[in-house]
Design a protein around this motif. Structure first.
Motif, mmCIF file in Angstrom:
data_model
loop_
_atom_site.group_PDB
_atom_site.id
_atom_site.type_symbol
_atom_site.label_atom_id
_atom_site.label_comp_id
_atom_site.label_asym_id
_atom_site.label_seq_id
_atom_site.Cartn_x
_atom_site.Cartn_y
_atom_site.Cartn_z
ATOM 1 N N VAL A 163 -18.814 30.055 7.487
ATOM 2 C CA VAL A 163 -19.227 29.552 6.410
ATOM 3 C C VAL A 163 -20.536 28.596 6.398
ATOM 4 O O VAL A 163 -20.539 27.980 7.534
ATOM 5 C CB VAL A 163 -18.007 28.721 5.586
ATOM 6 C CG1 VAL A 163 -16.870 29.766 5.433
ATOM 7 C CG2 VAL A 163 -17.607 27.386 6.424
ATOM 8 N N PHE A 164 -21.312 28.511 5.341
ATOM 9 C CA PHE A 164 -22.334 27.665 5.566
ATOM 10 C C PHE A 164 -22.545 26.639 4.293
ATOM 11 O O PHE A 164 -22.120 27.145 3.294
ATOM 12 C CB PHE A 164 -23.661 28.585 5.269
ATOM 13 C CG PHE A 164 -23.940 29.460 6.587
ATOM 14 C CD1 PHE A 164 -24.281 28.770 7.942
ATOM 15 C CD2 PHE A 164 -23.313 30.720 6.758
ATOM 16 C CE1 PHE A 164 -24.470 29.617 8.980
ATOM 17 C CE2 PHE A 164 -23.554 31.701 7.743
ATOM 18 C CZ PHE A 164 -24.097 30.859 8.898
ATOM 19 N N SER A 165 -22.759 25.396 4.698
ATOM 20 C CA SER A 165 -23.074 24.685 3.727
ATOM 21 C C SER A 165 -21.982 24.354 2.608
ATOM 22 O O SER A 165 -22.110 24.230 1.383
ATOM 23 C CB SER A 165 -24.274 25.056 2.730
ATOM 24 O OG SER A 165 -25.472 25.309 3.465
ATOM 25 N N THR A 166 -20.809 23.889 3.287
ATOM 26 C CA THR A 166 -19.340 23.907 2.663
ATOM 27 C C THR A 166 -18.956 22.524 2.338
ATOM 28 O O THR A 166 -19.000 21.617 3.271
ATOM 29 C CB THR A 166 -18.511 24.356 3.521
ATOM 30 O OG1 THR A 166 -18.889 25.744 3.742
ATOM 31 C CG2 THR A 166 -17.100 24.657 2.858
ATOM 32 N N PRO A 167 -18.754 22.142 1.020
ATOM 33 C CA PRO A 167 -18.384 20.639 0.508
ATOM 34 C C PRO A 167 -16.853 20.760 1.238
ATOM 35 O O PRO A 167 -15.643 21.186 0.277
ATOM 36 C CB PRO A 167 -18.184 20.904 -0.805
ATOM 37 C CG PRO A 167 -18.281 22.211 -1.387
ATOM 38 C CD PRO A 167 -18.868 22.976 0.076
ATOM 39 N N LEU A 168 -16.452 20.124 2.234
ATOM 40 C CA LEU A 168 -15.019 20.312 2.722
ATOM 41 C C LEU A 168 -14.127 19.113 2.154
ATOM 42 O O LEU A 168 -12.909 19.291 2.051
ATOM 43 C CB LEU A 168 -14.962 19.838 4.364
ATOM 44 C CG LEU A 168 -16.075 20.897 5.128
ATOM 45 C CD1 LEU A 168 -15.870 20.023 6.749
ATOM 46 C CD2 LEU A 168 -15.325 22.343 5.261
ATOM 47 N N ASP A 169 -14.726 18.209 1.526
ATOM 48 C CA ASP A 169 -14.226 17.046 0.737
ATOM 49 C C ASP A 169 -14.589 17.211 -0.821
ATOM 50 O O ASP A 169 -16.065 16.974 -1.087
ATOM 51 C CB ASP A 169 -14.187 15.747 1.233
ATOM 52 C CG ASP A 169 -13.586 14.695 0.368
ATOM 53 O OD1 ASP A 169 -12.323 14.542 0.655
ATOM 54 O OD2 ASP A 169 -14.277 14.284 -0.720
#
Length: 318
Positions: A163-169
């Motif tokens: 995954v790329f450029s992922t908002p984990l929060d």
């Protein structure tokens, strides 16, 4: 696995800041050399559908691609990844979230960052056809992919994910979109989301209250009045809390790579925290110094962006 900064990505000299890195490939990249995909509609358990573009060449391996917020299966970042894997002996499925394809979906709800039942429909469609499935997700699609992998520790044909450029929060990511640094991006997202609500309200005015758009000034507002309630959440914060992928990383049981650039204008520090993955055996977390949001541009004779090379290399390693 221990998370790490990586320094092997070098952005082109003319893309000298995070906004150019983000905007240039979205506007100017053209993907050539792909065959026309087969179109297939997958039926969902609630009598809706998911529209898929399928690139077949009788390969034994399959890539499934999850796009970002208000994206679709034809975006350059999706097609670049499609071509990279197709040219390396994969069949590929690039699917559209509900309401993101050429045709509006049938139910009042659209899609959201944690709608893993829809990804499950896609995987289930192909799991008996392929022994080896790779997932790649971008931005919102990255969160969706990680949550899918972690919520039930899914074994089986899905062998790896990138995954790329992922908002984990999701909560801090939504608030970050409302800062001056992200003004142009949030305005664009809100324009597209408003248009979608108005289209859906014309079709089912008894179920979609378009008048609430007057209260929507930010993406958080949109999630408060639409995304949350339409998908069974109390509001924006309840939606963010229950769907942020950081809560699901510990359940992941297959090799999974997260790549978030440190200069990503969309991602605040909570999505760059190495501590989220430092004690996890199957989650690799890399933070290049540059790359922008779904950027990672590169110019070479193969036509591959750095992100596509990284995804291919990880799929070979694992």
């Amino acid at each position: 696995m221990p998370a790490k900064h990586i320094n092997d990505y070098r952005r082109p000299l003319f893309l000298f800041n995070q906004h150019l890195e983000t905007i240039y490939p979205a506007l100017f990249r053209k993907i050539k050399g792909l065959p026309t995909p087969a179109k297939e509609k997958l039926k969902t358990p609630d009598n809706d559908f998911i529209a898929c573009d399928i690139y077949r060449q009788n390969a034994r391996r399959l890539l499934i691609v999850q796009h970002g917020l208000e994206g679709d299966s034809t975006r350059p970042y999706v097609l670049g990844m499609v071509r990279a894997f197709y040219d390396n002996d994969y069949d590929v499925c690039a699917w559209n979230y509900r309401g993101c394809g050429e045709e509006m979906n049938l139910q009042p709800q659209f899609y959201h960052s944690g709608a893993t039942l829809d990804l499950e429909v896609v995987v289930d469609r192909f799991k008996d056809e392929y022994d080896d499935i790779t997932l790649v997700g971008f931005s919102l699609g990255g969160n969706l992919t990680l949550k899918y992998l972690g919520e039930k520790a899914r074994p089986g044909q899905v062998k790896r994910a990138i995954v790329f450029s992922t908002p984990l929060d999701l909560s801090s990511g939504s608030d970050n979109l409302s800062t001056p640094n992200c003004y142009i991006y949030e305005r664009r997202f809100l324009r597209l989301l408003r248009e979608k609500i108005l289209r859906k309200a014309e079709i089912m005015p008894d179920k979609i209250d378009a008048s609430l758009l007057e209260k929507v000034k930010t993406v958080r507002d949109f999630d408060e009045y639409y995304t949350g309630p339409l998908h069974g959440f109390e509001g924006a914060e309840d939606y963010y809390t229950k769907n942020s992928s950081k809560h699901f990383l510990s359940g992941i049981r297959i090799p999974t790579l997260i790549v978030n650039a440190l200069n990503d204008p969309f991602l605040p520090g909570k999505s760059l925290d190495h501590g989220l993955a430092s004690d996890l055996k199957m989650v690799f977390f890399e933070t290049p110094a540059v790359g922008g949001h779904v950027g990672f541009s590169a110019f070479n004779r193969m036509g591959l962006y750095w992100s596509e090379e990284r995804a291919l290399n990880f799929s070979l390693e694992y």
